[in-house]
Design an enzyme around this catalytic site. Structure first.
Site, PDB file in Angstrom:
ATOM      1  N   HIS A 273      -7.719  -6.075   0.910  1.00 62.28           N
ATOM      2  CA  HIS A 273      -6.998  -5.076   0.746  1.00 62.28           C
ATOM      3  C   HIS A 273      -5.221  -5.788   1.679  1.00 62.28           C
ATOM      4  O   HIS A 273      -4.014  -5.290   0.779  1.00 62.28           O
ATOM      5  CB  HIS A 273      -6.797  -3.444   1.643  1.00 62.28           C
TER       6      HIS A 273
ATOM      7  N   SER B  24       1.176  -1.114   0.102  1.00 59.54           N
ATOM      8  CA  SER B  24       0.099  -0.083   0.127  1.00 59.54           C
ATOM      9  C   SER B  24       1.118   1.430  -0.292  1.00 59.54           C
ATOM     10  O   SER B  24       1.708   1.397  -0.970  1.00 59.54           O
ATOM     11  CB  SER B  24      -1.205  -0.116   1.048  1.00 59.54           C
TER      12      SER B  24
ATOM     13  N   ASP C   4      -9.382  -5.846  -4.476  1.00 59.08           N
ATOM     14  CA  ASP C   4      -8.256  -5.144  -3.557  1.00 59.08           C
ATOM     15  C   ASP C   4      -9.651  -3.677  -4.478  1.00 59.08           C
ATOM     16  O   ASP C   4      -9.105  -3.442  -5.093  1.00 59.08           O
ATOM     17  CB  ASP C   4      -7.257  -4.994  -4.122  1.00 59.08           C
TER      18      ASP C   4
END
Length: 321
Positions: A301, A209, A264
């Protein structure tokens, strides 16, 4: 009759005079009230602007990093064993003056018995055992104690790899406040610290991320110094116009793997596909891999570490380095 008529006229005249006087007073007071309102508005602006100048950047900083949300709560980060990481040591590294970084170093699972009761020097010495070393650069929000970050550390340790998980400045028990330049400095410091102690061991950067941006920024800095990572894994990556150009620069110098979950919601697979295509054009498909995971599995995610096929993908990547 005449007298009554005169009285009535006098009363009407008196009332009209009062109305006229009231109107004149209102006209006289109106400018005063207008200036009073303007004065109060100017005072509010005078007091508010300095406050906004101070708090607005902090608010934007928090929205980007959400580093003050230190979940999970009530965790002693100096005791990773409380989170079943019983072959992990907690340490603090000084990335620059006044900045102390909390870092966990987890050794390969095969060493867990030997690791019991060992000090920091022992852990540092194990970095020379020629096992691959992963530096995990996490995303925003929370600390190195987040469940999915511990999950990644356990997967890598089970494969026989070392794992170092730092909290950037401002995160967890690390000091300072996060900035783009600052977290990049932190990542480079941890990388250099590991390289100085790991001999010929492979050192791989895994960015997740927000950490994908930190990893790419660090890679650009290394390239400017004529150096490169042994390998990079980007999980749940993202792309902005400001990041497109550096990818052409740095992807040319080391092996890259892109991990993504098809469901995601924060890093859409279309974005990852675009990044992959850019990377392949700059390098070649042999040194750049995209590894998608079925969206029906519900990893979103943060849950990719739970996939039973992930260890095999990681082993193949390491063998390709």
């Amino acid at each position: 009759m005449t007298r009554k008529r005169v009285v009535k006229q006098h009363g009407a005249s008196s009332a009209a005079s009062k109305v006229q006087r009231s109107a004149r007073v209102q006209r006289d007071e109106a400018p005063s009230r207008w200036w009073l309102k303007r004065g109060l508005l100017a005072l509010v602006i005078f007091l508010l602007v300095p406050c906004l100048q101070k708090t607005l950047p902090e608010l934007i900083q928090h929205l980007v990093y959400t580093h003050r949300v230190r979940v999970p709560f009530f965790i002693d980060l100096s005791r990773p064993s409380d989170l079943s990481l019983n072959h992990t040591v907690n340490m603090y590294l000084t990335s620059e003056e006044g900045i102390s970084l909390g870092v966990w170093h987890t050794v390969p699972e095969s060493k867990w018995k030997e690791a019991q009761g060992k000090d920091l020097a022992w852990y540092q010495d194990t970095l020379k055992d020629r096992s691959p070393v992963f530096i995990y650069l996490h995303g925003n929000t929370g600390t190195r104690a987040a469940a999915h970050r511990i999950g990644v550390a356990k997967v890598l340790s089970a494969l026989g790899y070392h794992v170092l998980v730092p909290d950037y400045r401002g995160f967890g028990d690390s000091t300072g406040e996060p900035t783009e330049a600052g977290v990049t400095t932190d990542a480079l410091y941890v990388y250099n610290w590991v390289k100085e102690r790991s001999g010929d061991s492979l050192v791989v950067i895994w960015g997740h991320s927000l950490g994908t941006g930190v990893a790419t920024n660090a890679a650009v800095k290394l390239h400017e110094q004529g150096r490169s990572f042994d390998g990079v894994i980007l999980e749940g990556t993202f792309n902005t116009k400001g990041q497109e150009m550096p990818i052409f620069t740095w992807v040319n110098f080391w092996n890259l793997s892109l991990l993504t979950c098809e469901d995601d919601h924060l890093a859409p697979i279309q974005t990852v596909q675009e990044l992959y295509e850019v990377a392949v054009m700059a390098q070649n498909a042999e040194r750049v891999k995209m590894v998608p995971f079925d969206g029906s599995l519900g990893y979103l995610h943060n849950g990719l570490y739970r996939d039973p096929h992930l260890p095999d993908s990681l082993q193949k990547f390491v063998l390709s380095l």
